[in-house]
Motif scaffolding. Structure first.
Motif, short mmCIF file in Angstrom:
data_model
loop_
_atom_site.label_atom_id
_atom_site.label_comp_id
_atom_site.label_asym_id
_atom_site.label_seq_id
_atom_site.Cartn_x
_atom_site.Cartn_y
_atom_site.Cartn_z
N GLN A 55 0.84 -1.19 0.00
CA GLN A 55 0.00 0.00 0.00
C GLN A 55 0.88 1.25 0.00
OE1 GLN A 55 -3.36 1.12 0.21
NE2 GLN A 55 -3.85 -0.91 -0.65
N PRO A 56 0.54 2.26 -0.79
CA PRO A 56 1.34 3.49 -0.80
C PRO A 56 1.52 4.10 0.59
CG PRO A 56 -0.15 3.46 -2.67
CD PRO A 56 -0.50 2.26 -1.84
N VAL A 57 0.51 4.01 1.45
CA VAL A 57 0.65 4.55 2.80
C VAL A 57 1.77 3.84 3.56
CG1 VAL A 57 -0.47 4.70 5.07
CG2 VAL A 57 -1.70 5.43 3.01
N GLU A 62 7.41 3.97 5.75
CA GLU A 62 8.80 3.49 5.75
C GLU A 62 9.75 4.60 5.33
OE1 GLU A 62 12.54 1.95 4.86
OE2 GLU A 62 11.23 2.72 3.25
N ALA A 63 9.39 5.35 4.30
CA ALA A 63 10.25 6.43 3.82
C ALA A 63 10.40 7.53 4.87
CB ALA A 63 9.69 7.00 2.52
N ASP A 64 9.39 7.67 5.72
CA ASP A 64 9.39 8.72 6.74
C ASP A 64 10.05 8.26 8.04
OD1 ASP A 64 8.70 11.34 7.54
OD2 ASP A 64 6.97 10.58 8.64
N GLY A 65 10.62 7.05 8.04
CA GLY A 65 11.31 6.56 9.23
C GLY A 65 10.39 6.10 10.33
N GLN A 66 9.17 5.70 9.98
CA GLN A 66 8.18 5.31 10.98
C GLN A 66 8.13 3.81 11.24
OE1 GLN A 66 6.29 7.61 12.80
NE2 GLN A 66 7.80 8.92 11.82
N ILE A 67 9.03 3.06 10.62
CA ILE A 67 9.08 1.60 10.80
C ILE A 67 10.39 1.23 11.48
CG2 ILE A 67 8.98 -0.64 9.65
CD1 ILE A 67 6.44 0.95 9.26
N ALA A 68 10.32 0.33 12.45
CA ALA A 68 11.53 -0.18 13.11
C ALA A 68 11.36 -1.67 13.31
CB ALA A 68 11.75 0.52 14.45
N SER A 69 12.43 -2.42 13.10
CA SER A 69 12.36 -3.86 13.35
C SER A 69 12.19 -4.08 14.84
CB SER A 69 13.66 -4.55 12.88
OG SER A 69 13.69 -4.58 11.46
N GLU A 70 11.49 -5.12 15.21
CA GLU A 70 10.89 -6.19 14.45
C GLU A 70 9.45 -5.85 14.15
OE1 GLU A 70 10.14 -10.95 15.22
OE2 GLU A 70 11.73 -9.93 16.28
N VAL A 71 8.97 -6.14 12.91
CA VAL A 71 7.69 -5.66 12.42
C VAL A 71 6.67 -6.78 12.37
CG1 VAL A 71 6.50 -4.51 10.51
CG2 VAL A 71 8.90 -3.97 11.00
#
Length: 256
Positions: A55-57, A62-71
């Motif tokens: 999904q584009p969202v 991810e591009a905005d740095g809002q994801i961190a492992s572990e997902v």
């Protein structure tokens, strides 16, 4: 503003499994019909939310740095969000109640050389007893709105148990701006989303209007001009690939 627009009983996990196996008629029989009698139901021959990519969202998060492992990708379906994040280097687990969806996700990951990078499994999202205190990021891309109010609270509480302290939860769900003629799950108000997350111990950091990209194109709708979906499509909009967009909320919350 109402908490939700009430609809008939939602499809069961078995119906979703039939959908992923290509048994569209079984899923159609289980899905709530439109209340707008002058329109026919939209007939589909694909999984409505399987766009063949993340999904584009989710890409934007991810591009905005809002994801961190572990997902955790909860309600992962055919796995596109999980596979995308695994390809970006995150440790990812995708869970879904439909065995057929998990089989598709595993095969897609294998075909893209990421079979060892992402784990997929069948699980009940309202319990997740084997995943306590494990994840630093949880992504819900269109699962929250599938649960009726009675199950929604238990679901977000289960996510809270599966997350580590200060983990982030991103929820993308249909909003109450989705027209009645649009086939699909419950419509969610801003108040409902905020309140349910807060009741389970999540601290909402951001909640904003967004869109959810569907698998249906302008050309698909033109082939069924008297369907309920075609009737409201012009008021919803399309992306640059002519895919229909549904009004949604994007909430980001932190585990307390």
């Amino acid at each position: 503003m109402s908490a939700e627009v009430p609809l008939p009983e939602q499809p069961s996990p078995a119906a979703f499994d039939a959908l992923y196996r290509g048994d569209f008629e079984t899923f159609r029989r289980a899905a709530p019909p439109s209340d707008t009698a002058r329109y026919t139901e939209f007939q589909f021959d694909r999984v409505p939310w399987d766009i063949g990519e993340a999904q584009p969202v989710v890409r934007d998060l991810e591009a905005d740095g809002q994801i961190a492992s572990e997902v955790l990708d909860i309600g992962c379906g055919p796995g596109e969000n999980a596979i995308f994040l695994a390809g970006r280097g995150y440790q990812v687990c995708g869970l879904d109640a439909a065995p057929a969806a998990i089989a598709i996700a595993r095969e897609r990951a294998r075909q893209r050389g990421l079979g060892e990078a992402v784990a997929f499994d069948v699980a009940d999202a309202t319990t997740m007893t084997d995943y306590t205190d494990r994840f630093t990021t949880v992504v819900d891309s269109a699962l929250y709105h599938c649960f009726p109010e009675g199950q929604r609270h238990g679901y977000v509480a289960a996510l809270h148990r599966a997350a580590r302290p200060h983990a982030r939860l991103h929820v993308l769900c249909f909003s109450d701006r989705v027209p009645d003629e649009f086939p699909g799950p419950f419509r969610i108000s801003e108040d409902n989303l905020r309140g349910t997350l807060a009741d389970a111990g999540w601290v909402v950091r951001r909640l904003e209007a967004a869109t959810y990209t569907t698998a249906f194109t302008r050309a698909d709708l033109a082939q069924q001009p008297t369907s309920s979906l075609a009737a409201v499509a012009s008021g919803l909009g399309f992306d640059s690939d002519d895919r229909l967009l549904a009004p949604a909320w994007l909430a980001t919350a932190e585990r307390s």
